[in-house]
Design an enzyme around this catalytic site. Sequence first.
Site, PDB file in Angstrom:
ATOM      1  N   LYS A 205       5.846   1.897  21.318  1.00  0.00           N
ATOM      2  CA  LYS A 205       5.257   1.435  20.050  1.00  0.00           C
ATOM      3  C   LYS A 205       5.521  -0.063  19.854  1.00  0.00           C
ATOM      4  O   LYS A 205       4.630  -0.831  19.492  1.00  0.00           O
ATOM      5  CB  LYS A 205       5.862   2.240  18.891  1.00  0.00           C
ATOM      6  CG  LYS A 205       5.498   1.741  17.518  1.00  0.00           C
ATOM      7  CD  LYS A 205       4.053   1.985  17.196  1.00  0.00           C
ATOM      8  CE  LYS A 205       3.648   1.261  15.922  1.00  0.00           C
ATOM      9  NZ  LYS A 205       2.217   1.335  15.661  1.00  0.00           N
ATOM     10  N   CYS A 259       2.912  -4.443  10.693  1.00  0.00           N
ATOM     11  CA  CYS A 259       3.212  -3.952  12.046  1.00  0.00           C
ATOM     12  C   CYS A 259       3.382  -5.100  13.045  1.00  0.00           C
ATOM     13  O   CYS A 259       4.474  -5.335  13.530  1.00  0.00           O
ATOM     14  CB  CYS A 259       2.109  -3.016  12.522  1.00  0.00           C
ATOM     15  SG  CYS A 259       2.151  -1.420  11.686  1.00  0.00           S
TER      16      CYS A 259
HETATM   17  N1  LIG Z   1       0.856   1.977   7.851  1.00  0.00           N
HETATM   18  C1  LIG Z   1       0.518   1.865   9.131  1.00  0.00           C
HETATM   19  O1  LIG Z   1      -0.613   1.468   9.455  1.00  0.00           O
HETATM   20  C2  LIG Z   1       1.500   2.237  10.218  1.00  0.00           C
HETATM   21  C3  LIG Z   1       1.012   2.371  11.526  1.00  0.00           C
HETATM   22  C4  LIG Z   1       1.893   2.760  12.525  1.00  0.00           C
HETATM   23  C5  LIG Z   1       3.240   2.987  12.226  1.00  0.00           C
HETATM   24  N2  LIG Z   1       3.684   2.830  10.944  1.00  0.00           N
HETATM   25  C6  LIG Z   1       5.105   3.091  10.672  1.00  0.00           C
HETATM   26  O2  LIG Z   1       5.202   4.336   9.985  1.00  0.00           O
HETATM   27  C7  LIG Z   1       6.328   4.300   9.098  1.00  0.00           C
HETATM   28  C8  LIG Z   1       5.852   4.631   7.693  1.00  0.00           C
HETATM   29  O3  LIG Z   1       4.942   3.617   7.303  1.00  0.00           O
HETATM   30  P1  LIG Z   1       3.991   3.777   6.038  1.00  0.00           P
HETATM   31  O4  LIG Z   1       2.999   2.661   6.129  1.00  0.00           O
HETATM   32  O5  LIG Z   1       3.530   5.177   5.916  1.00  0.00           O
HETATM   33  O6  LIG Z   1       5.037   3.467   4.855  1.00  0.00           O
HETATM   34  P2  LIG Z   1       4.802   3.632   3.287  1.00  0.00           P
HETATM   35  O7  LIG Z   1       5.654   2.624   2.651  1.00  0.00           O
HETATM   36  O8  LIG Z   1       3.329   3.654   2.994  1.00  0.00           O
HETATM   37  O9  LIG Z   1       5.335   5.118   2.970  1.00  0.00           O
HETATM   38  C9  LIG Z   1       6.645   5.502   3.130  1.00  0.00           C
HETATM   39  C10 LIG Z   1       6.987   6.532   2.051  1.00  0.00           C
HETATM   40  O10 LIG Z   1       8.306   7.016   2.309  1.00  0.00           O
HETATM   41  C11 LIG Z   1       8.939   7.239   1.055  1.00  0.00           C
HETATM   42  N3  LIG Z   1      10.382   7.297   1.291  1.00  0.00           N
HETATM   43  C12 LIG Z   1      11.267   6.294   1.503  1.00  0.00           C
HETATM   44  N4  LIG Z   1      12.488   6.783   1.741  1.00  0.00           N
HETATM   45  C13 LIG Z   1      12.397   8.141   1.661  1.00  0.00           C
HETATM   46  C14 LIG Z   1      13.315   9.203   1.818  1.00  0.00           C
HETATM   47  N5  LIG Z   1      14.600   8.970   2.112  1.00  0.00           N
HETATM   48  N6  LIG Z   1      12.870  10.458   1.659  1.00  0.00           N
HETATM   49  C15 LIG Z   1      11.575  10.705   1.357  1.00  0.00           C
HETATM   50  N7  LIG Z   1      10.662   9.743   1.205  1.00  0.00           N
HETATM   51  C16 LIG Z   1      11.058   8.469   1.369  1.00  0.00           C
HETATM   52  C17 LIG Z   1       8.449   6.098   0.205  1.00  0.00           C
HETATM   53  O11 LIG Z   1       8.605   6.387  -1.186  1.00  0.00           O
HETATM   54  C18 LIG Z   1       6.994   5.971   0.632  1.00  0.00           C
HETATM   55  O12 LIG Z   1       6.125   6.732  -0.181  1.00  0.00           O
HETATM   56  C19 LIG Z   1       6.925   2.904   9.241  1.00  0.00           C
HETATM   57  O13 LIG Z   1       7.955   2.933  10.183  1.00  0.00           O
HETATM   58  C20 LIG Z   1       5.767   2.080   9.769  1.00  0.00           C
HETATM   59  O14 LIG Z   1       6.222   0.965  10.477  1.00  0.00           O
HETATM   60  C21 LIG Z   1       2.843   2.464   9.930  1.00  0.00           C
END
Ligand SMILES: NC(=O)c1ccc[n+]([C@@H]2O[C@H](COP(=O)([O-])OP(=O)(O)OC[C@H]3O[C@@H](n4cnc5c(N)ncnc54)[C@H](O)[C@@H]3O)[C@@H](O)[C@H]2O)c1
Length: 404
Positions: A205, A259
Amino acid sequence: MNPLKKVCVIGLGYIGLPTAAIAAQHGIQVHGVDVNPKVVETINKGEIHIIELGLEAVVKEGVEKGYFKASLTPTEADVYLIVVPTPFKGNHEPDISFVEAATRSILPSLKEGDTYIIESTSPVGTTEKMAELIFRARPELKNKIYIAYCPERVLPGNVLHELVYNDRSIGGIDEASTLKAIEFYKLFVKGELHKTNARTAEMCKLTENSSRDVQIAFANELSLICDKADINIWELIHLANKHPRVNILQPGAGVGGHCIAVDPYFIVSEYPRESRIIGIAREVNNYKAFWCAEKTRNAMLEFELKHGYKPVTALMGLAFKPDIDDLRESPAKYIANKVMQSEQNSFLVVEPNIKEHSVFKLTNYLEAYEKADIIVFLVAHKEFKTLEYLDDKVILDFAGIFRR
Ligand SMILES: NC(=O)c1ccc[n+]([C@@H]2O[C@H](COP(=O)([O-])OP(=O)(O)OC[C@H]3O[C@@H](n4cnc5c(N)ncnc54)[C@H](O)[C@@H]3O)[C@@H](O)[C@H]2O)c1
Protein backbone atom coordinates in the site's frame (compact mmCIF):
# COMPACT_ATOMS: atom_id res chain seq x y z
CA MET A 1 -28.13 -14.07 5.15
CA ASN A 2 -24.69 -15.64 4.94
CA PRO A 3 -24.79 -17.97 7.94
CA LEU A 4 -21.02 -18.33 8.11
CA LYS A 5 -20.04 -14.84 9.01
CA LYS A 6 -20.75 -12.05 11.38
CA VAL A 7 -18.46 -9.08 10.82
CA CYS A 8 -17.58 -6.20 13.09
CA VAL A 9 -16.28 -3.17 11.13
CA ILE A 10 -14.46 -0.73 13.41
CA GLY A 11 -14.45 2.79 11.89
CA LEU A 12 -17.28 3.86 9.58
CA GLY A 13 -15.66 6.56 7.45
CA TYR A 14 -14.86 6.85 3.75
CA ILE A 15 -13.58 3.25 3.63
CA GLY A 16 -15.21 1.45 6.57
CA LEU A 17 -18.78 2.48 5.74
CA PRO A 18 -18.81 1.35 2.08
CA THR A 19 -17.03 -1.87 3.07
CA ALA A 20 -19.62 -2.56 5.76
CA ALA A 21 -22.49 -1.74 3.38
CA ILE A 22 -21.15 -3.93 0.57
CA ALA A 23 -20.61 -6.84 2.97
CA ALA A 24 -24.20 -6.45 4.22
CA GLN A 25 -25.40 -6.37 0.60
CA HIS A 26 -23.78 -9.79 0.17
CA GLY A 27 -25.79 -11.25 3.04
CA ILE A 28 -23.14 -10.91 5.73
CA GLN A 29 -24.38 -9.80 9.16
CA VAL A 30 -22.51 -6.52 9.77
CA HIS A 31 -22.09 -4.74 13.06
CA GLY A 32 -20.49 -1.35 12.36
CA VAL A 33 -18.72 0.54 15.14
CA ASP A 34 -17.76 4.19 15.32
CA VAL A 35 -16.72 6.37 18.25
CA ASN A 36 -18.70 9.26 16.80
CA PRO A 37 -22.35 9.07 18.03
CA LYS A 38 -23.58 11.24 15.14
CA VAL A 39 -22.14 8.75 12.62
CA VAL A 40 -23.85 5.85 14.38
CA GLU A 41 -27.17 7.69 14.61
CA THR A 42 -27.08 8.74 10.93
CA ILE A 43 -26.29 5.22 9.69
CA ASN A 44 -28.98 3.58 11.80
CA LYS A 45 -31.49 5.91 10.09
CA GLY A 46 -30.33 4.47 6.76
CA GLU A 47 -28.52 7.72 5.90
CA ILE A 48 -24.85 8.58 5.39
CA HIS A 49 -22.49 11.29 6.69
CA ILE A 50 -19.99 11.21 3.79
CA ILE A 51 -20.27 11.91 0.07
CA GLU A 52 -19.99 8.76 -2.05
CA LEU A 53 -21.95 8.03 -5.19
CA GLY A 54 -24.68 5.39 -4.67
CA LEU A 55 -23.65 4.58 -1.10
CA GLU A 56 -26.75 5.84 0.69
CA ALA A 57 -29.03 3.39 -1.13
CA VAL A 58 -26.82 0.41 -0.19
CA VAL A 59 -26.62 1.52 3.47
CA LYS A 60 -30.39 2.06 3.58
CA GLU A 61 -31.05 -1.38 2.11
CA GLY A 62 -28.68 -3.06 4.60
CA VAL A 63 -30.24 -1.29 7.59
CA GLU A 64 -33.82 -1.94 6.44
CA LYS A 65 -33.19 -5.63 5.78
CA GLY A 66 -31.54 -5.97 9.20
CA TYR A 67 -28.11 -6.98 7.87
CA PHE A 68 -26.37 -3.76 8.92
CA LYS A 69 -26.50 -2.05 12.28
CA ALA A 70 -24.17 0.59 13.74
CA SER A 71 -23.23 1.10 17.36
CA LEU A 72 -20.68 2.80 19.60
CA THR A 73 -19.27 -0.46 20.93
CA PRO A 74 -18.10 -3.72 19.35
CA THR A 75 -19.91 -6.99 19.74
CA GLU A 76 -18.92 -10.65 19.28
CA ALA A 77 -18.25 -11.52 15.63
CA ASP A 78 -16.34 -13.99 13.44
CA VAL A 79 -14.35 -11.32 11.60
CA TYR A 80 -13.10 -7.94 12.84
CA LEU A 81 -12.07 -5.26 10.33
CA ILE A 82 -10.04 -2.30 11.59
CA VAL A 83 -10.67 0.72 9.33
CA VAL A 84 -9.76 3.72 11.48
CA PRO A 85 -7.58 6.72 10.53
CA THR A 86 -3.77 6.53 10.44
CA PRO A 87 -2.61 10.15 10.20
CA PHE A 88 0.90 11.39 10.90
CA LYS A 89 2.09 13.40 13.86
CA GLY A 90 3.78 16.84 13.57
CA ASN A 91 7.18 15.32 12.77
CA HIS A 92 5.76 13.14 9.95
CA GLU A 93 5.87 10.04 12.17
CA PRO A 94 2.90 7.71 11.62
CA ASP A 95 0.27 7.77 14.35
CA ILE A 96 -1.12 4.27 14.89
CA SER A 97 -2.88 5.16 18.15
CA PHE A 98 -6.33 4.84 16.48
CA VAL A 99 -5.49 1.30 15.31
CA GLU A 100 -4.32 0.47 18.83
CA ALA A 101 -7.46 1.92 20.44
CA ALA A 102 -9.70 0.04 17.97
CA THR A 103 -7.80 -3.20 18.66
CA ARG A 104 -8.09 -2.75 22.43
CA SER A 105 -11.83 -2.15 22.05
CA ILE A 106 -12.39 -5.63 20.59
CA LEU A 107 -10.12 -7.52 23.03
CA PRO A 108 -13.00 -8.63 25.31
CA SER A 109 -15.04 -9.90 22.31
CA LEU A 110 -12.29 -11.97 20.62
CA LYS A 111 -12.66 -15.75 20.79
CA GLU A 112 -10.99 -18.84 19.33
CA GLY A 113 -11.36 -19.11 15.54
CA ASP A 114 -11.93 -15.37 14.96
CA THR A 115 -10.24 -13.39 12.19
CA TYR A 116 -8.75 -9.93 12.80
CA ILE A 117 -7.88 -7.83 9.73
CA ILE A 118 -6.35 -4.35 9.54
CA GLU A 119 -7.36 -2.32 6.47
CA SER A 120 -6.02 1.05 7.68
CA THR A 121 -2.93 2.21 5.78
CA SER A 122 -0.19 1.29 8.25
CA PRO A 123 3.59 1.38 8.68
CA VAL A 124 5.41 -1.91 8.11
CA GLY A 125 5.20 -4.12 11.21
CA THR A 126 1.89 -2.74 12.51
CA THR A 127 0.01 -6.03 12.09
CA GLU A 128 2.72 -7.89 14.02
CA LYS A 129 2.62 -5.20 16.74
CA MET A 130 -1.16 -5.58 17.04
CA ALA A 131 -0.77 -9.37 17.22
CA GLU A 132 1.62 -8.87 20.17
CA LEU A 133 -0.84 -6.47 21.80
CA ILE A 134 -3.67 -9.00 21.42
CA PHE A 135 -1.63 -11.95 22.74
CA ARG A 136 -0.30 -9.95 25.69
CA ALA A 137 -3.86 -9.26 26.79
CA ARG A 138 -5.32 -12.61 25.71
CA PRO A 139 -2.44 -15.15 25.80
CA GLU A 140 -4.87 -18.07 25.59
CA LEU A 141 -5.68 -17.01 21.99
CA LYS A 142 -2.12 -17.51 20.69
CA ASN A 143 -2.25 -19.66 17.51
CA LYS A 144 -6.03 -19.83 17.93
CA ILE A 145 -7.05 -16.70 15.99
CA TYR A 146 -6.16 -15.43 12.52
CA ILE A 147 -4.49 -12.04 12.03
CA ALA A 148 -3.97 -10.37 8.65
CA TYR A 149 -3.50 -7.11 6.78
CA CYS A 150 -5.44 -6.11 3.66
CA PRO A 151 -4.97 -2.56 2.36
CA GLU A 152 -7.62 -0.60 0.49
CA ARG A 153 -6.92 1.11 -2.83
CA VAL A 154 -10.29 2.51 -3.89
CA LEU A 155 -10.82 5.82 -5.68
CA PRO A 156 -13.29 8.13 -3.89
CA GLY A 157 -16.31 8.60 -6.17
CA ASN A 158 -16.05 5.04 -7.51
CA VAL A 159 -15.73 3.18 -4.21
CA LEU A 160 -18.70 0.82 -4.53
CA HIS A 161 -17.42 -0.58 -7.82
CA GLU A 162 -13.73 -0.69 -6.89
CA LEU A 163 -14.36 -2.36 -3.51
CA VAL A 164 -15.72 -5.34 -5.38
CA TYR A 165 -13.67 -5.39 -8.59
CA ASN A 166 -10.17 -4.23 -7.55
CA ASP A 167 -7.51 -6.86 -6.91
CA ARG A 168 -6.27 -7.01 -3.32
CA SER A 169 -3.02 -8.03 -1.64
CA ILE A 170 -3.71 -9.97 1.53
CA GLY A 171 -1.03 -10.92 4.04
CA GLY A 172 -1.37 -12.74 7.33
CA ILE A 173 1.08 -13.12 10.18
CA ASP A 174 1.15 -16.79 9.10
CA GLU A 175 -0.13 -18.84 6.14
CA ALA A 176 -3.31 -19.92 7.95
CA SER A 177 -4.21 -16.28 8.65
CA THR A 178 -3.66 -15.31 5.00
CA LEU A 179 -5.95 -18.09 3.81
CA LYS A 180 -8.63 -17.27 6.39
CA ALA A 181 -8.63 -13.58 5.39
CA ILE A 182 -8.87 -14.54 1.71
CA GLU A 183 -11.83 -16.77 2.53
CA PHE A 184 -13.57 -13.75 4.06
CA TYR A 185 -12.93 -11.34 1.15
CA LYS A 186 -14.08 -13.99 -1.32
CA LEU A 187 -17.58 -13.45 0.07
CA PHE A 188 -17.87 -10.07 -1.71
CA VAL A 189 -14.74 -9.34 -3.79
CA LYS A 190 -14.63 -10.29 -7.48
CA GLY A 191 -11.11 -8.94 -8.09
CA GLU A 192 -8.18 -11.31 -7.67
CA LEU A 193 -7.02 -11.90 -4.09
CA HIS A 194 -3.21 -12.08 -4.01
CA LYS A 195 -1.60 -14.03 -1.20
CA THR A 196 1.39 -12.57 0.63
CA ASN A 197 2.60 -11.91 4.19
CA ALA A 198 1.54 -9.03 6.47
CA ARG A 199 4.73 -6.96 6.08
CA THR A 200 4.62 -7.15 2.26
CA ALA A 201 0.93 -6.24 2.18
CA GLU A 202 1.61 -3.22 4.44
CA MET A 203 4.54 -2.13 2.26
CA CYS A 204 2.50 -2.72 -0.91
CA LYS A 205 0.00 0.00 0.00
CA LEU A 206 2.78 2.45 0.93
CA THR A 207 4.63 1.58 -2.29
CA GLU A 208 1.61 2.28 -4.49
CA ASN A 209 1.17 5.79 -3.15
CA SER A 210 4.90 6.52 -3.00
CA SER A 211 5.18 5.46 -6.62
CA ARG A 212 2.55 8.05 -7.60
CA ASP A 213 4.29 10.68 -5.46
CA VAL A 214 7.70 10.04 -7.06
CA GLN A 215 6.25 10.18 -10.58
CA ILE A 216 4.44 13.46 -9.89
CA ALA A 217 7.62 14.84 -8.30
CA PHE A 218 9.47 14.11 -11.55
CA ALA A 219 6.90 16.16 -13.50
CA ASN A 220 7.00 18.94 -10.90
CA GLU A 221 10.80 19.04 -10.98
CA LEU A 222 10.71 19.30 -14.78
CA SER A 223 8.28 22.21 -14.47
CA LEU A 224 10.78 24.11 -12.29
CA ILE A 225 13.59 23.45 -14.77
CA CYS A 226 11.44 24.48 -17.74
CA ASP A 227 10.43 27.71 -16.03
CA LYS A 228 14.11 28.68 -15.75
CA ALA A 229 14.99 27.37 -19.22
CA ASP A 230 12.06 29.19 -20.86
CA ILE A 231 10.54 25.97 -22.21
CA ASN A 232 6.79 25.21 -22.23
CA ILE A 233 6.49 22.27 -19.80
CA TRP A 234 3.17 21.07 -21.23
CA GLU A 235 4.52 20.90 -24.75
CA LEU A 236 7.70 19.22 -23.51
CA ILE A 237 5.82 16.43 -21.69
CA HIS A 238 3.44 15.97 -24.62
CA LEU A 239 6.40 15.46 -26.94
CA ALA A 240 8.42 13.26 -24.56
CA ASN A 241 5.37 11.02 -24.07
CA LYS A 242 5.38 10.30 -27.81
CA HIS A 243 8.28 7.95 -26.99
CA PRO A 244 6.69 4.48 -26.84
CA ARG A 245 8.14 3.71 -23.40
CA VAL A 246 7.88 7.12 -21.69
CA ASN A 247 4.82 8.20 -19.70
CA ILE A 248 5.46 11.36 -17.70
CA LEU A 249 2.60 12.61 -15.50
CA GLN A 250 1.41 16.23 -15.47
CA PRO A 251 2.87 18.78 -13.04
CA GLY A 252 0.66 20.81 -10.71
CA ALA A 253 0.76 23.08 -7.69
CA GLY A 254 2.10 20.25 -5.48
CA VAL A 255 0.62 17.03 -4.14
CA GLY A 256 -2.20 16.82 -1.62
CA GLY A 257 -4.88 14.61 -0.17
CA HIS A 258 -4.87 12.18 2.72
CA CYS A 259 -3.03 9.34 0.91
CA ILE A 260 -0.29 10.31 -1.58
CA ALA A 261 0.89 13.30 0.48
CA VAL A 262 0.89 11.23 3.69
CA ASP A 263 1.74 7.56 3.10
CA PRO A 264 5.32 8.00 1.76
CA TYR A 265 6.26 9.46 5.16
CA PHE A 266 5.36 6.07 6.69
CA ILE A 267 8.31 4.63 4.74
CA VAL A 268 10.68 7.59 5.15
CA SER A 269 10.21 7.83 8.93
CA GLU A 270 11.05 4.13 9.41
CA TYR A 271 13.81 3.83 6.80
CA PRO A 272 15.29 7.34 6.49
CA ARG A 273 18.72 6.28 5.15
CA GLU A 274 17.36 3.94 2.50
CA SER A 275 14.32 5.85 1.22
CA ARG A 276 16.15 8.74 -0.42
CA ILE A 277 14.15 9.08 -3.65
CA ILE A 278 10.87 8.71 -1.76
CA GLY A 279 11.93 11.35 0.77
CA ILE A 280 13.16 13.77 -1.90
CA ALA A 281 9.98 13.32 -3.93
CA ARG A 282 8.01 14.48 -0.87
CA GLU A 283 10.35 17.50 -0.60
CA VAL A 284 10.04 18.34 -4.32
CA ASN A 285 6.25 18.16 -4.22
CA ASN A 286 6.09 20.29 -1.06
CA TYR A 287 8.58 22.74 -2.56
CA LYS A 288 6.46 23.09 -5.70
CA ALA A 289 3.63 24.57 -3.61
CA PHE A 290 6.06 26.97 -1.89
CA TRP A 291 7.46 27.95 -5.31
CA CYS A 292 3.96 28.65 -6.69
CA ALA A 293 3.29 30.93 -3.71
CA GLU A 294 6.57 32.79 -4.32
CA LYS A 295 5.80 33.15 -8.04
CA THR A 296 2.40 34.60 -7.19
CA ARG A 297 3.85 37.08 -4.72
CA ASN A 298 6.49 38.20 -7.23
CA ALA A 299 3.81 38.68 -9.91
CA MET A 300 1.86 40.88 -7.48
CA LEU A 301 4.93 43.03 -6.74
CA GLU A 302 5.82 43.35 -10.44
CA PHE A 303 2.27 44.40 -11.21
CA GLU A 304 2.33 47.08 -8.53
CA LEU A 305 5.70 48.43 -9.73
CA LYS A 306 4.48 48.56 -13.33
CA HIS A 307 1.01 50.02 -12.77
CA GLY A 308 1.43 52.00 -9.56
CA TYR A 309 -1.44 50.28 -7.73
CA LYS A 310 -1.98 46.94 -6.02
CA PRO A 311 -3.52 44.22 -8.16
CA VAL A 312 -6.63 42.17 -7.44
CA THR A 313 -5.50 38.52 -7.51
CA ALA A 314 -7.84 35.59 -8.20
CA LEU A 315 -6.82 32.26 -6.65
CA MET A 316 -8.55 29.64 -8.77
CA GLY A 317 -9.19 26.41 -6.83
CA LEU A 318 -8.60 25.17 -3.28
CA ALA A 319 -9.20 21.40 -3.56
CA PHE A 320 -6.31 18.93 -3.62
CA LYS A 321 -7.20 17.70 -7.11
CA PRO A 322 -9.61 18.58 -9.93
CA ASP A 323 -13.38 18.34 -9.59
CA ILE A 324 -13.64 17.33 -5.93
CA ASP A 325 -14.57 19.20 -2.74
CA ASP A 326 -11.79 17.71 -0.57
CA LEU A 327 -9.26 20.23 0.80
CA ARG A 328 -7.24 17.82 2.98
CA GLU A 329 -3.47 18.48 2.69
CA SER A 330 -4.28 20.63 -0.36
CA PRO A 331 -1.32 22.50 -1.87
CA ALA A 332 -3.77 25.04 -3.36
CA LYS A 333 -5.08 25.84 0.11
CA TYR A 334 -1.50 26.13 1.40
CA ILE A 335 -0.65 28.56 -1.44
CA ALA A 336 -3.79 30.63 -0.81
CA ASN A 337 -2.95 30.90 2.89
CA LYS A 338 0.63 31.86 2.13
CA VAL A 339 0.00 34.57 -0.47
CA MET A 340 -2.93 36.04 1.47
CA GLN A 341 -0.60 36.82 4.37
CA SER A 342 0.16 40.08 2.50
CA GLU A 343 -3.02 41.65 3.81
CA GLN A 344 -2.88 44.96 1.94
CA ASN A 345 -3.56 43.18 -1.34
CA SER A 346 -7.03 42.11 -2.40
CA PHE A 347 -7.84 38.54 -3.32
CA LEU A 348 -10.74 36.67 -4.84
CA VAL A 349 -10.77 33.02 -3.81
CA VAL A 350 -12.55 30.52 -6.04
CA GLU A 351 -13.58 26.92 -5.35
CA PRO A 352 -16.56 25.86 -7.49
CA ASN A 353 -16.96 22.54 -5.65
CA ILE A 354 -17.82 24.01 -2.24
CA LYS A 355 -20.50 26.51 -1.25
CA GLU A 356 -18.73 28.16 1.67
CA HIS A 357 -15.56 27.94 3.72
CA SER A 358 -14.86 28.95 7.32
CA VAL A 359 -11.66 30.86 6.42
CA PHE A 360 -11.97 31.92 2.77
CA LYS A 361 -14.78 34.07 1.38
CA LEU A 362 -15.55 32.41 -1.93
CA THR A 363 -16.25 34.14 -5.25
CA ASN A 364 -17.85 32.75 -8.40
CA TYR A 365 -15.19 31.74 -10.91
CA LEU A 366 -16.58 33.86 -13.79
CA GLU A 367 -16.80 36.95 -11.60
CA ALA A 368 -13.26 36.43 -10.28
CA TYR A 369 -11.89 35.88 -13.78
CA GLU A 370 -13.47 39.11 -14.97
CA LYS A 371 -12.54 41.29 -11.99
CA ALA A 372 -8.99 40.19 -11.17
CA ASP A 373 -5.77 41.62 -12.63
CA ILE A 374 -3.78 38.48 -11.85
CA ILE A 375 -5.28 35.02 -12.31
CA VAL A 376 -3.57 32.10 -10.57
CA PHE A 377 -4.77 28.65 -11.64
CA LEU A 378 -4.08 26.26 -8.77
CA VAL A 379 -6.38 23.34 -9.68
CA ALA A 380 -7.54 22.13 -13.12
CA HIS A 381 -11.27 22.15 -12.34
CA LYS A 382 -13.50 21.53 -15.37
CA GLU A 383 -15.16 24.97 -15.02
CA PHE A 384 -11.82 26.71 -15.52
CA LYS A 385 -11.22 24.84 -18.77
CA THR A 386 -14.22 26.64 -20.29
CA LEU A 387 -12.56 30.06 -19.85
CA GLU A 388 -10.94 31.89 -22.75
CA TYR A 389 -7.36 33.09 -22.45
CA LEU A 390 -7.29 36.87 -21.87
CA ASP A 391 -4.17 38.75 -23.02
CA ASP A 392 -4.84 41.75 -20.78
CA LYS A 393 -4.53 39.67 -17.58
CA VAL A 394 -1.45 38.31 -15.88
CA ILE A 395 -2.07 34.54 -15.87
CA LEU A 396 -0.08 32.12 -13.75
CA ASP A 397 -1.15 28.70 -14.96
CA PHE A 398 0.21 26.17 -12.46
CA ALA A 399 -2.61 23.73 -13.28
CA GLY A 400 -2.17 23.60 -17.06
CA ILE A 401 -5.52 25.15 -18.02
CA PHE A 402 -4.22 26.92 -21.14
CA ARG A 403 -0.94 25.04 -21.46
CA ARG A 404 0.81 28.17 -22.78
N1 LIG B 1 -10.35 7.54 2.14
C1 LIG B 1 -9.63 6.90 1.22
O1 LIG B 1 -9.76 7.17 0.02
C2 LIG B 1 -8.66 5.82 1.63
C3 LIG B 1 -8.14 4.99 0.62
C4 LIG B 1 -7.28 3.96 0.98
C5 LIG B 1 -6.93 3.77 2.32
N2 LIG B 1 -7.44 4.61 3.27
C6 LIG B 1 -7.06 4.37 4.67
O2 LIG B 1 -8.17 3.79 5.35
C7 LIG B 1 -8.16 4.20 6.72
C8 LIG B 1 -9.49 4.85 7.05
O3 LIG B 1 -9.61 6.01 6.24
P1 LIG B 1 -10.99 6.78 6.06
O4 LIG B 1 -10.78 7.74 4.94
O5 LIG B 1 -12.11 5.81 6.03
O6 LIG B 1 -11.04 7.59 7.45
P2 LIG B 1 -12.26 8.44 8.03
O7 LIG B 1 -11.66 9.49 8.85
O8 LIG B 1 -13.20 8.80 6.92
O9 LIG B 1 -13.06 7.38 8.95
C9 LIG B 1 -12.52 6.80 10.08
C10 LIG B 1 -13.64 6.60 11.10
O10 LIG B 1 -13.10 5.88 12.21
C11 LIG B 1 -13.72 6.37 13.39
N3 LIG B 1 -12.87 5.98 14.53
C12 LIG B 1 -11.71 6.52 14.97
N4 LIG B 1 -11.23 5.82 16.00
C13 LIG B 1 -12.12 4.82 16.25
C14 LIG B 1 -12.17 3.76 17.19
N5 LIG B 1 -11.21 3.59 18.09
N6 LIG B 1 -13.23 2.93 17.15
C15 LIG B 1 -14.21 3.10 16.24
N7 LIG B 1 -14.21 4.07 15.32
C16 LIG B 1 -13.17 4.92 15.31
C17 LIG B 1 -13.84 7.85 13.13
O11 LIG B 1 -14.83 8.44 13.99
C18 LIG B 1 -14.23 7.89 11.66
O12 LIG B 1 -15.62 7.91 11.47
C19 LIG B 1 -6.95 5.13 6.87
O13 LIG B 1 -5.85 4.39 7.31
C20 LIG B 1 -6.72 5.62 5.45
O14 LIG B 1 -5.39 6.00 5.27
C21 LIG B 1 -8.30 5.62 2.96
